[in-house]
Design an enzyme around this catalytic site. Structure first.
Site, PDB file in Angstrom:
ATOM      1  N   LEU A 497      54.151  12.632 124.427  1.00  0.00           N
ATOM      2  CA  LEU A 497      55.477  12.135 124.804  1.00  0.00           C
ATOM      3  C   LEU A 497      55.464  11.493 126.177  1.00  0.00           C
ATOM      4  O   LEU A 497      56.268  10.612 126.476  1.00  0.00           O
ATOM      5  CB  LEU A 497      56.487  13.294 124.794  1.00  0.00           C
ATOM      6  CG  LEU A 497      56.722  13.977 123.436  1.00  0.00           C
ATOM      7  CD1 LEU A 497      57.637  15.183 123.612  1.00  0.00           C
ATOM      8  CD2 LEU A 497      57.321  12.993 122.441  1.00  0.00           C
ATOM      9  N   GLY A 498      54.590  11.944 127.034  1.00  0.00           N
ATOM     10  CA  GLY A 498      54.525  11.402 128.388  1.00  0.00           C
ATOM     11  C   GLY A 498      53.594  12.250 129.225  1.00  0.00           C
ATOM     12  O   GLY A 498      52.974  13.200 128.744  1.00  0.00           O
ATOM     13  N   GLY A 499      53.502  11.906 130.493  1.00  0.00           N
ATOM     14  CA  GLY A 499      52.620  12.660 131.373  1.00  0.00           C
ATOM     15  C   GLY A 499      52.826  12.266 132.812  1.00  0.00           C
ATOM     16  O   GLY A 499      53.442  11.244 133.119  1.00  0.00           O
ATOM     17  N   GLY A 500      52.355  13.112 133.703  1.00  0.00           N
ATOM     18  CA  GLY A 500      52.466  12.858 135.134  1.00  0.00           C
ATOM     19  C   GLY A 500      51.468  13.707 135.881  1.00  0.00           C
ATOM     20  O   GLY A 500      50.476  14.174 135.324  1.00  0.00           O
ATOM     21  N   PHE A 502      51.709  16.713 136.945  1.00  0.00           N
ATOM     22  CA  PHE A 502      51.652  18.115 136.567  1.00  0.00           C
ATOM     23  C   PHE A 502      50.950  18.316 135.232  1.00  0.00           C
ATOM     24  O   PHE A 502      50.580  19.426 134.890  1.00  0.00           O
ATOM     25  CB  PHE A 502      53.065  18.695 136.469  1.00  0.00           C
ATOM     26  CG  PHE A 502      53.840  18.588 137.745  1.00  0.00           C
ATOM     27  CD1 PHE A 502      53.383  19.192 138.898  1.00  0.00           C
ATOM     28  CD2 PHE A 502      55.018  17.861 137.804  1.00  0.00           C
ATOM     29  CE1 PHE A 502      54.090  19.094 140.079  1.00  0.00           C
ATOM     30  CE2 PHE A 502      55.727  17.752 138.982  1.00  0.00           C
ATOM     31  CZ  PHE A 502      55.260  18.370 140.124  1.00  0.00           C
ATOM     32  N   SER A 504      50.354  16.625 130.887  1.00  0.00           N
ATOM     33  CA  SER A 504      50.853  15.809 129.779  1.00  0.00           C
ATOM     34  C   SER A 504      51.747  16.647 128.871  1.00  0.00           C
ATOM     35  O   SER A 504      51.576  17.855 128.750  1.00  0.00           O
ATOM     36  CB  SER A 504      49.687  15.228 128.980  1.00  0.00           C
ATOM     37  OG  SER A 504      48.868  14.427 129.810  1.00  0.00           O
ATOM     38  N   VAL A 505      52.706  15.960 128.218  1.00  0.00           N
ATOM     39  CA  VAL A 505      53.650  16.626 127.319  1.00  0.00           C
ATOM     40  C   VAL A 505      53.434  16.110 125.902  1.00  0.00           C
ATOM     41  O   VAL A 505      53.331  14.900 125.682  1.00  0.00           O
ATOM     42  CB  VAL A 505      55.108  16.368 127.752  1.00  0.00           C
ATOM     43  CG1 VAL A 505      56.076  17.134 126.841  1.00  0.00           C
ATOM     44  CG2 VAL A 505      55.309  16.769 129.202  1.00  0.00           C
ATOM     45  N   LYS A 519      53.971  21.317 127.367  1.00  0.00           N
ATOM     46  CA  LYS A 519      53.430  20.696 128.584  1.00  0.00           C
ATOM     47  C   LYS A 519      52.146  21.406 128.976  1.00  0.00           C
ATOM     48  O   LYS A 519      52.128  22.619 129.221  1.00  0.00           O
ATOM     49  CB  LYS A 519      54.436  20.774 129.734  1.00  0.00           C
ATOM     50  CG  LYS A 519      53.903  20.218 131.063  1.00  0.00           C
ATOM     51  CD  LYS A 519      54.875  20.437 132.188  1.00  0.00           C
ATOM     52  CE  LYS A 519      55.998  19.437 132.158  1.00  0.00           C
ATOM     53  NZ  LYS A 519      55.576  18.086 132.592  1.00  0.00           N
ATOM     54  N   ASP A 615      61.413  17.493 142.865  1.00  0.00           N
ATOM     55  CA  ASP A 615      60.994  16.242 142.203  1.00  0.00           C
ATOM     56  C   ASP A 615      62.102  15.699 141.308  1.00  0.00           C
ATOM     57  O   ASP A 615      61.882  15.416 140.131  1.00  0.00           O
ATOM     58  CB  ASP A 615      59.719  16.478 141.398  1.00  0.00           C
ATOM     59  CG  ASP A 615      59.020  15.170 140.998  1.00  0.00           C
ATOM     60  OD1 ASP A 615      59.279  14.143 141.663  1.00  0.00           O
ATOM     61  OD2 ASP A 615      58.245  15.178 140.039  1.00  0.00           O
TER      62      ASP A 615
END
Length: 821
Positions: A497-500, A502, A504-505, A519, A615
């Site tokens: 779904l996404g990531g950053g 911290f 990935s999801v 996550k 954040d």
């Protein structure tokens, strides 16, 4: 007799005073002719910002002359410059730093031989002096005419780039000035990684050994380096780039001189920008490039594997560190060597699954293709028959690697971008997953596997049905999932779904058809007991405007959090998407702003301990099926621990929401979240990123223009997203604009609490027009350098009637905290 004694006393005094060798007195900032600096003596700048003297780095027995921060108190000195970086001192007691008779500053050994010198020739050198400035610059200058500078340390940097300094290229001599890393934390000698200016593209590049470039800033476009978009949020640093027939260089300074900041070409191969946080007595990492450690070329050396999750290096199976002592201090440059030598034709292959392509040391090519190999067996034979071949891969075609394997990376779970690489090992090593089998064997095995797989699938589904709700342990209200549970739920983490920073999801579905978001946490150094304790605390926090934590997984080094799935994704997807079908109307936007404020109020004021999110940005505001906002990732600041600031500041898109205290070193409180909320609220109002890059390469910073409009109490509809065509409640819009500007005040005591923000948005509390924040005022005063949003992009909204004309009257002369009557 008395007269004779007086005469001898006078002579003794004169001899002492006129002695050619005098040592320097501690706490002065100047060395004059004939004076020297010996161990245990230092030179201190006028305002005591910097100190020069002898030091020993880390655990090294060697000594060096260097400059370090005087007011920055850490266990080890923060050294910014080293004179004799490649010629260390061993017998420290007999060395001295002296201003010689020819006017040069020299470092002498016990034999009075120069180990290091400024080495300048000038007729005016006989009147020279050395001064340590409060900017960290050591200057050899004319004592009679101080503006005549013979030599300065800013022209000879080591690994640190201080404000006011520059890394330049001499257009006459065609020589570049280098910012070069230390060898390791114990050795300031010239290291492998360097930053320099490439004049052909007006860009900075980082390279290994000045041969292999692996990062570039992108060309200077008149405002910023195109590859560093963070420079657009220019409220802390003043940047400038100069190019003429003599030289080209980039320099920077700080708007707030009280901030202590530096750029360092780190031993990790990354250029890092840090600021000193006085409250925590630590360096706060504000920015680094490359963002990922494993993107540094050959960071782990030959036959080393880089794992971004740690980040760290490990030797491949069958290999060991070439220099274990250096590996223990995270210096991996020596790479790995084979434990057993190859025997050529009798060697075997070990499978490395899902790794990224390595680079070839000899040809700097990723691989060599073997067109004649039409299958996996032929590809294996091609490598085996070449004694220089180290590995092969077959995926629709045959590729082989000769010599050392460099820059190998372990890909994260769920990332299918890697390849299956077969590594050559000596037969006696006992290679695992050896090579490939013949088609006949593979075909027979495939039939058996298919049958067994079918049986296993039937049994597995039956057991899942029997075990739903019974096979998982529960801590409080949280489910403790096994890693296999989540692998099955997410189909082996296949739908990202996404990531950053911290982690990935991934989307998943539990056996009871509940949709989840899992996550996978990275950069986590906690033990299992502490992790479970912190997660249990987060699990007790439930609010309609907070994403619900369903459970977690803690197995070995694997840490995952399981949340409710939000079908409408994150706020940024709807705010910055140009498709009209996804555009949010004003009513929905206002409710999102209000709901987010309520969620933050709960974290700050209603929990047993105040939870600071740290954040807040559109990417962390999720929307359920009814577009009800849910604040995500709360509690991660404490869960991640001391690595949080590093992770936070390496994430693209986060910096524009950070409060000034993150940089200035003031203690971080809940008011940091208020600042981030204010920046996000401006984006909700305008429907665009606060900082945008226009076609004419100019920076557009919306909050500056908006703050000026709001402080002058002008028409707020001009600030509204033009796509809404003025369809908004003017009173609500006024509240939102004013509270956004109050939230981003520089002094946190001037910002409202999130509880007050809720009351303002609910209409219970009213607010005066706010002042323009000081940092934004600096930008207003320098409009020639910043291109603000112009009214031409928003005038369509200002010419349209509001849907609530009755609410267009705004009240004045009422303080921020007064109640509505």
């Amino acid at each position: 007799m008395r007269s004779r004694n007086q005469t001898w006393m006078l002579l003794s005094f004169l001899l002492l005073f006129l002695a050619p060798k005098t040592h320097f007195c501690t706490a002065a900032d100047t060395i004059s002719a004939g004076q020297s600096l010996i161990p245990n003596q230092t030179l201190i700048s006028k305002d005591e910002n910097f100190e020069l003297g002898f030091f020993q780095p880390g655990t090294s027995p060697n000594s060096y002359i260097g400059i370090w921060y005087k007011k920055v108190s850490v266990e080890n000195k923060t050294v910014v410059w080293v004179a004799n970086r490649d010629t260390p001192l061993t017998d420290l007691a007999s060395f001295e730093l002296k201003l010689s008779e020819d006017g040069n500053l020299v470092l002498l050994n016990q034999l009075k031989v120069a180990v290091w010198s400024t080495n300048i020739t000038s007729s005016a050198m006989n009147s020279s002096e050395v001064v340590l400035g409060d900017d960290g610059n050591l200057v050899l200058r004319n004592r009679v005419k101080p503006s005549d500078v013979f030599w300065q340390s800013f022209d000879h940097p080591t690994d640190t780039w201080l404000p006011g300094g520059n890394i330049r290229y001499d257009n006459r001599t065609k020589k570049a000035q280098l910012l070069t890393s230390w060898k390791n934390i114990n050795d300031p000698g010239t290291g492998l990684y360097s930053l320099e200016l490439d004049p052909t593209g007006d860009q900075y590049v980082i390279s290994r050994n000045r041969t292999q470039r692996y990062w570039t800033s992108g060309p200077w476009n008149g405002r910023i380096f195109s590859g560093v978009p963070e420079m657009r949020s220019n409220y802390i640093y003043n940047f400038s780039y100069t190019k003429n027939e003599n030289e080209s260089y980039f320099t920077y300074s700080l708007y707030n001189a009280s901030i202590v900041s530096r750029f360092v070409m780190d031993v990790s191969g990354q250029i890092k920008q840090s600021s000193w946080a006085a409250n925590t007595k630590n360096w706060f990492l504000f920015w680094s490039q490359p963002r990922q450690q494993c993107d540094v070329y050959d960071f782990c050396g030959a036959f080393g594997m880089c794992d971004q999750n740690l980040p760290s290096c490990t030797c491949l199976d069958g290999f060991k560190p070439r220099t274990p002592k250096e590996w223990n201090i995270t210096d991996y440059s020596g790479g790995c060597v084979r434990q057993t030598s190859l025997q050529c034709n009798t060697d075997e292959f070990s499978l490395l699954q899902n790794v990224k392509f390595p680079a070839n040391q000899r040809s700097n090519q990723q691989s060599l293709a073997v067109p004649s190999a039409s299958g996996a067996d032929e590809c294996k034979s091609a490598c085996l028959n070449n004694c220089s071949c180290s590995a092969y891969a077959y995926s629709g075609g045959c590729s082989v690697w000769n010599g050392d394997l460099l820059s190998l990376q372990k890909t994260p779970d769920g990332d299918g971008s890697g390849i299956d690489l077969y590594l050559r090992l000596a037969a006696s090593t006992g290679a695992k997953n050896k090579g490939t089998r013949t088609p006949a064997i593979v075909g027979a095995a495939a039939g058996i596997v298919a049958f067994l797989g079918l049986v296993f699938l039937v049994v597995w589904r039956w057991r899942i049905r029997q075990s739903v709700g019974t096979s998982k342990t529960v801590e409080g209200s949280l489910v403790a999932f096994t890693y296999r549970d989540l692998q099955n739920a997410t189909k082996n983490f296949s739908e990202k779904l996404g990531g950053g920073g911290f982690g990935s999801v991934f989307k998943g579905t539990l056996p009871d058809t509940t949709v989840i978001a899992a996550k996978k946490l990275e950069a986590l150094g906690q033990g299992e007991k502490q992790f479970r304790s912190e997660v249990s605390t987060i699990g007790t926090i439930q609010h309609v405007n907070l994403v619900r934590l369903r459970g977690f997984c803690s197995e070995g080094d694997k840490r995952l959090l399981v949340y409710d799935y939000m079908p409408n994704g994150s706020l940024d997807h709807h705010m910055f998407n140009q498709q009209a079908s996804k555009m949010l109307n004003w009513k929905v936007r206002y409710q999102i702003a209000l709901g987010t404020a309520r969620g933050l109020t709960y974290l700050h004021e209603k929990c047993r301990d105040c939870i600071i999110h740290c954040d807040i940005k559109p990417e962390n505001i999720l929307l359920d099926a009814d577009f009800c906002p849910k604040v995500a990732d709360f509690g991660l600041a404490k869960l991640i621990g001391r690595e949080f600031s590093r992770v936070l500041t390496t994430m693209r898109g986060t910096r524009g929401y950070l409060a000034p205290e993150w940089i200035s070193g003031v203690a971080i409180t809940a008011k940091a979240d208020v600042y981030s909320y204010g920046m996000m609220l401006f984006e909700i109002i305008s429907g665009r990123r606060n900082s945008e890059h226009s076609e004419d390469e100019m920076v557009k910073f919306f909050p500056t223009w908006a703050a000026r409009k709001i402080s002058e109490d002008e028409e707020v509809l001009a600030l509204l997203d033009y796509r809404l065509e003025g369809t908004a409640d003017v009173e609500e819009l006024t509240r939102a604009c004013r509270v956004a500007c109050w939230c981003i005040q520089d002094d946190e005591s001037h910002r409202p609490t999130m509880g007050q923000v809720v009351q303002i948005l609910e209409g219970v509390m009213e607010v005066n027009p706010p002042p323009i924040p000081r940092t934004l005022q600096v930008l207003v005063e320098n409009e020639g350098n910043i291109h603000f949003f112009s009214e031409t992009t928003s005038n369509r909204s200002s010419q349209t009637r509001s849907t609530s004309s009755a609410s267009s009257q705004t009240k004045s002369n009422i303080s921020l905290t007064s109640s509505k009557t």
